[in-house]
Design a protein around this motif. Sequence first.
Motif, short mmCIF file in Angstrom:
data_model
loop_
_atom_site.label_atom_id
_atom_site.label_comp_id
_atom_site.label_asym_id
_atom_site.label_seq_id
_atom_site.Cartn_x
_atom_site.Cartn_y
_atom_site.Cartn_z
N SER A 290 0.81 -1.22 0.00
CA SER A 290 0.00 0.00 0.00
C SER A 290 0.84 1.27 0.00
N ARG A 291 2.16 1.13 -0.09
CA ARG A 291 3.02 2.31 -0.26
C ARG A 291 2.68 2.98 -1.60
N LEU A 292 2.71 4.30 -1.62
CA LEU A 292 2.34 5.03 -2.83
C LEU A 292 3.24 4.68 -4.01
N ASP A 293 4.55 4.55 -3.77
CA ASP A 293 5.44 4.23 -4.90
C ASP A 293 5.10 2.87 -5.50
N ASN A 294 4.74 1.90 -4.65
CA ASN A 294 4.36 0.59 -5.16
C ASN A 294 3.06 0.66 -5.94
N VAL A 295 2.10 1.45 -5.45
CA VAL A 295 0.80 1.58 -6.12
C VAL A 295 0.99 2.22 -7.50
N VAL A 296 1.85 3.24 -7.58
CA VAL A 296 2.13 3.89 -8.86
C VAL A 296 2.71 2.86 -9.84
N PHE A 297 3.59 2.01 -9.35
CA PHE A 297 4.16 0.94 -10.19
C PHE A 297 3.08 -0.06 -10.60
N ARG A 298 2.27 -0.49 -9.65
CA ARG A 298 1.23 -1.48 -9.93
C ARG A 298 0.20 -0.97 -10.93
N LEU A 299 -0.05 0.35 -10.93
CA LEU A 299 -1.01 0.94 -11.85
C LEU A 299 -0.44 1.09 -13.26
N GLY A 300 0.89 0.89 -13.38
CA GLY A 300 1.52 0.98 -14.69
C GLY A 300 2.03 2.36 -15.05
#
Length: 203
Positions: A93-103
């Motif tokens: 749920s870290r923002l950097d991970n979410v940005v990556f997961r969203l593509g």
Amino acid sequence: MGRYIGPKSKIARKFGEAIFGTDKSLEKKNYPPGQHGLMRKRKKVSEYGTQLLEKQKAKAIYGIQEKQFRRTFEEAARVGGITGENLMRILESRLDNVVFRLGFARTRKEARQTVSHGHITVNGKRVDIPSYRVRPGDVVAVADKAKEMLVIKSALVSNERMQVPAWLEVDIEKLQGNVLSLPNRDQIDLDINEQLIVELYSK
């Protein structure tokens, strides 16, 4: 200690698996890095060594240093429930991970830089803290001024076949995503044995 900025292939070879995605270098050199790596090959490690290696792998994947990783673990232990699953949920749920997961970024490292440079908003407000924790209902988007950036466009092209996890929803046209929920462990497609990390910190 500063963040590692060297070749990712060297880190992948340390763990003997492509933790950052397809790695042709790893396929050619499937042995530990270093001058004597080929001679050492893969030897049996102790229980402690196995646990330590798993923690180091998780840190490498998410790009987190020891102090921050320990704080994250301590928080996961306080929440209640299964500590290992809590740990993975917090990391995801870290923002950097979410940005990556969203593509919106090709790698977590690139996502961290995108966030740090102020190119990402959460619920319409700019957030430049990579470790910021998203919550269900949050809207994560590329800031208007960053939508034409080459790095963003390149990420969208390279990630067009990447499947967005079920706990997220993405609108490529608007360059934004919705956090539908926090992930369950079976929604996190990483080969990490978090129980080994729990055992390590419980010693």
